[in-house]
Design a protein around this motif. Structure first.
Motif, short mmCIF file in Angstrom:
data_model
loop_
_atom_site.label_atom_id
_atom_site.label_comp_id
_atom_site.label_asym_id
_atom_site.label_seq_id
_atom_site.Cartn_x
_atom_site.Cartn_y
_atom_site.Cartn_z
N TRP A 31 73.02 40.34 5.60
CA TRP A 31 71.46 39.93 5.31
C TRP A 31 70.85 40.13 6.47
O TRP A 31 69.45 40.42 6.23
N ILE A 32 71.10 39.98 7.75
CA ILE A 32 70.47 40.52 8.70
C ILE A 32 70.00 41.69 8.79
O ILE A 32 68.44 42.30 8.90
N VAL A 33 70.71 42.88 8.37
CA VAL A 33 70.49 44.27 8.21
C VAL A 33 69.53 44.67 7.17
O VAL A 33 68.29 45.19 6.98
N ILE A 34 69.57 43.66 5.89
CA ILE A 34 68.69 43.82 4.89
C ILE A 34 67.45 43.42 5.14
O ILE A 34 66.21 44.05 4.98
N ILE A 35 67.12 42.15 6.09
CA ILE A 35 66.05 41.78 6.12
C ILE A 35 65.37 42.77 7.24
O ILE A 35 64.00 42.94 7.17
N ILE A 36 65.95 43.44 8.15
CA ILE A 36 65.32 44.21 9.26
C ILE A 36 65.00 45.57 8.51
O ILE A 36 63.69 45.94 8.72
N ALA A 37 65.80 45.94 7.41
CA ALA A 37 65.32 47.02 6.75
C ALA A 37 64.03 46.87 5.97
O ALA A 37 63.21 47.57 5.96
N VAL A 38 63.76 45.65 5.28
CA VAL A 38 62.54 45.25 4.52
C VAL A 38 61.30 45.13 5.44
O VAL A 38 60.45 45.80 5.22
N ILE A 39 61.63 44.45 6.57
CA ILE A 39 60.53 44.55 7.57
C ILE A 39 60.28 45.87 8.03
O ILE A 39 58.80 46.36 8.21
N TYR A 40 61.11 46.72 8.23
CA TYR A 40 60.62 48.10 8.83
C TYR A 40 59.93 48.78 7.67
O TYR A 40 58.87 49.52 8.04
N PHE A 41 60.43 48.73 6.37
CA PHE A 41 59.60 49.42 5.36
C PHE A 41 58.22 49.06 5.24
O PHE A 41 57.33 49.74 4.72
N ILE A 42 58.08 47.61 5.37
CA ILE A 42 56.60 46.99 5.09
C ILE A 42 55.99 47.62 6.24
O ILE A 42 54.73 47.73 6.20
N ARG A 43 56.34 47.61 7.60
CA ARG A 43 55.35 48.13 8.68
C ARG A 43 55.08 49.53 8.38
O ARG A 43 53.97 49.91 8.78
#
Length: 81
Positions: free
Chosen positions: A24-36
């Protein structure tokens, strides 16, 4: 009889929770990366757009025929004040 609650739970508590947390940490980091990074692909009117030099903008408008030579000179004089 334990109906599967015996040895299987050791695997869950031994590393399953850690792996699920890591997932879940990897998923959250990926979502934040793509949003930015999606902010950088906005259109030209984006507030994050890099501002150009006003004289360069006037020069481009003059080159495209949007303003006359006199208007270009006035803009240059006004910006140098």
């Amino acid at each position: 009889m334990m109906h599967g609650w015996g040895y299987g739970m050791r695997g869950f508590f031994g590393g399953g929770i850690l792996m699920m947390g890591l997932f879940w940490i990897v998923i959250i980091i990926a979502v934040i990366y793509f949003i930015r990074n999606s902010d950088q692909s906005r259109d030209e009117n984006s507030p994050r757009r890099v501002k150009e030099n006003p004289i360069e903008i006037a020069r481009e408008r003059y080159a495209n025929g949007e303003i006359s030579k006199e208007e270009f000179q006035e803009i240059k004089e006004e910006l140098r004040k």
